[in-house]
Design an enzyme around this catalytic site. Structure first.
Site, short mmCIF file in Angstrom:
data_model
loop_
_atom_site.label_atom_id
_atom_site.label_comp_id
_atom_site.label_asym_id
_atom_site.label_seq_id
_atom_site.Cartn_x
_atom_site.Cartn_y
_atom_site.Cartn_z
N ARG A 52 0.81 -1.22 0.00
CA ARG A 52 0.00 0.00 0.00
C ARG A 52 0.84 1.27 0.00
NH1 ARG A 52 -1.47 2.91 3.99
NH2 ARG A 52 -1.46 1.25 5.55
N TYR A 106 -14.64 12.85 -18.62
CA TYR A 106 -14.94 11.43 -18.42
C TYR A 106 -16.06 11.34 -17.37
CZ TYR A 106 -14.34 6.65 -16.79
OH TYR A 106 -14.58 5.36 -16.42
N ASP A 178 -5.98 15.36 -17.62
CA ASP A 178 -6.14 13.92 -17.84
C ASP A 178 -5.63 13.63 -19.26
OD1 ASP A 178 -7.14 11.41 -18.63
OD2 ASP A 178 -8.86 11.55 -17.28
N LYS A 203 -6.20 2.02 -20.20
CA LYS A 203 -6.48 2.21 -21.62
C LYS A 203 -5.22 1.95 -22.45
CE LYS A 203 -10.41 3.37 -19.78
NZ LYS A 203 -10.71 4.69 -19.32
#
Ligand SMILES: *Cc1c(COP(=O)(O)O)cnc(C)c1O
Length: 386
Positions: A52, A106, A178, A203
């Site tokens: 983490r 988005y 982005d 993506k």
């Protein structure tokens, strides 16, 4: 390897790699271990190795690679694109602050901003204009950051990125972009004055439709703040997903070049078809953002959308007939995917809101994969003939 003169394929392979992997392995082994033996020098909490805390070799090598690809000081990989976006945003804004955001975003980002940020006491204004002067007028005393996307989905609009970055700089705002659809191959935000670049690595960066992942890239100081936030929120990328992303990134330019060429060929075919009303692909001279995309971007990516005569029914009929693309959301993988945004990515908006964004019910989006262009074109031709 930081030599920016080497070609893209070489950089994708070598940037950020360790000088040597254990046992001479060509590929970085997967360190699938949540915790590690404590070393004497591990005196702070953050220096303890733990998945983490984002300090495993698989996470760090990827972070260094992504930073190098965008010419940035630092980067961090995250469990998803939304983990990257939320960590970046929350590292710059707190209750009482104000965010200026592009209006076409988005869907997940838009919902996060309007629902969750507002609930945290962060004000958000969505700006419809491309003109930095309008952004200037919407600025308030408590505005701390601005947020845009390099290319919008599904109409592939390119806003005045250089103007917005310089407006942000002058106004002392953190600018966040982005860069998912452009990828570092086609746009490197920091070279254009942006402070932080965020990605859905799900993506093109990964490229295989098999994981979700994300990244934040920028100055050492801002990335450190985003990392700190990410470590609290718990959005770290698992080592096995790191391995897949690492493997996928190496072929980014091979895939993207091929997919973009196919997208241009398909867009050109569709533009000439009698049943097609309009095609949106920034590589076509007919696209409203063509000139700006040509000036700012290294390529036009491999997403396109088009509308048919016959509206929604015509579109649904075509979607039933087309054989090669899968009817699925997302993009950037090997397989071509096809959707009707009004029934998928933009289904949660009202019909009126969609209309305002230029997304009519008959609009179809294609995420072009690596199939041969001739095969895809033949498939669309037969689907449109019915
Ligand atoms: C997919 C996507 C996201 C969200 O990424 P996830 O990996 O699904 O969390 C954010 N921005 C853009 C532009 C996207 O396409």
């Amino acid at each position: 390897m930081s030599d920016e003169k080497v070609g893209w394929h070489t950089r994708l392979l070598h940037a950020g790699e360790l000088p040597q992997n254990s046992a001479g392995a060509i590929n970085l082994p997967i360190y699938q271990s949540s915790t590690f033996e404590q070393r004497e020098e591990d005196t702070t909490y953050d220096s303890l190795r733990y998945i983490r805390l984002n300090n495993l070799p698989n996470q760090q090598v990827l972070a260094a690679k992504l930073a190098a690809l965008e010419g940035a000081e630092a980067g961090v990989v995250t469990a998803s694109g939304m983990a990257a976006i939320s960590a970046a945003i929350l590292s710059c804004l707190r209750a009482g602050d104000h965010l200026l955001a592009q209006d076409v975003l988005y869907g997940g980002t838009r919902a996060y901003f309007s629902e969750d940020l507002t609930a945290l006491g962060i004000e958000v204004d969505f700006i419809a204009s491309d003109d930095p002067r309008d952004w200037g007028r919407a600025r308030k005393k408590n505005t701390r950051a601005i947020y845009v996307e390099t290319l919008t989905n599904p109409l592939l609009h390119v806003t005045d990125l250089a103007g917005i970055a310089s407006f942000a700089r002058e106004a002392g705002l953190v600018s966040i972009i982005d860069n998912t659809i452009a990828t570092p191959i086609n746009f490197r935000p920091l070279e254009h004055g942006f402070d932080l670049s965020v990605h859905s690595a799900t993506k093109y960066l990964n490229g295989h439709n098999d994981i979700v992942a994300g990244a934040v890239v920028g100055s050492a100081q801002l990335v450190e703040r985003a990392l700190h936030k990410l470590n609290h929120l718990g959005g770290s990328l698992d080592p096995h997903a790191c391995f897949l992303l690492h493997r996928g990134i190496k072929s980014l330019k091979l895939r993207l070049d091929h997919q973009s060429q196919t997208a241009l060929a398909l867009a050109s075919f569709l533009q000439e078809h009698e049943r097609v009303e309009r095609v949106f692909y920034p590589g076509l001279a007919s696209h409203p953002s063509h000139a700006r995309a040509k000036e700012l971007l290294g390529g036009f990516s491999a997403l396109l959308s088009f509308s048919l005569t016959g509206g929604k029914e015509g579109a649904e009929r075509m979607l039933r007939r087309v054989r090669l693309p899968h009817g699925a959301p997302s993009f950037g993988g090997m397989e071509s995917l096809i959707t009707r945004p009004a029934a998928s990515s933009h289904a949660s908006l009202s019909a009126e809101a969609r209309k305002r964004l230029g997304i009519d019910d008959g609009l179809i989006r294609v995420a072009v994969g690596i199939e041969d262009a001739d095969d895809l074109i033949a498939d669309f031709a037969q689907a449109l003939a019915g």
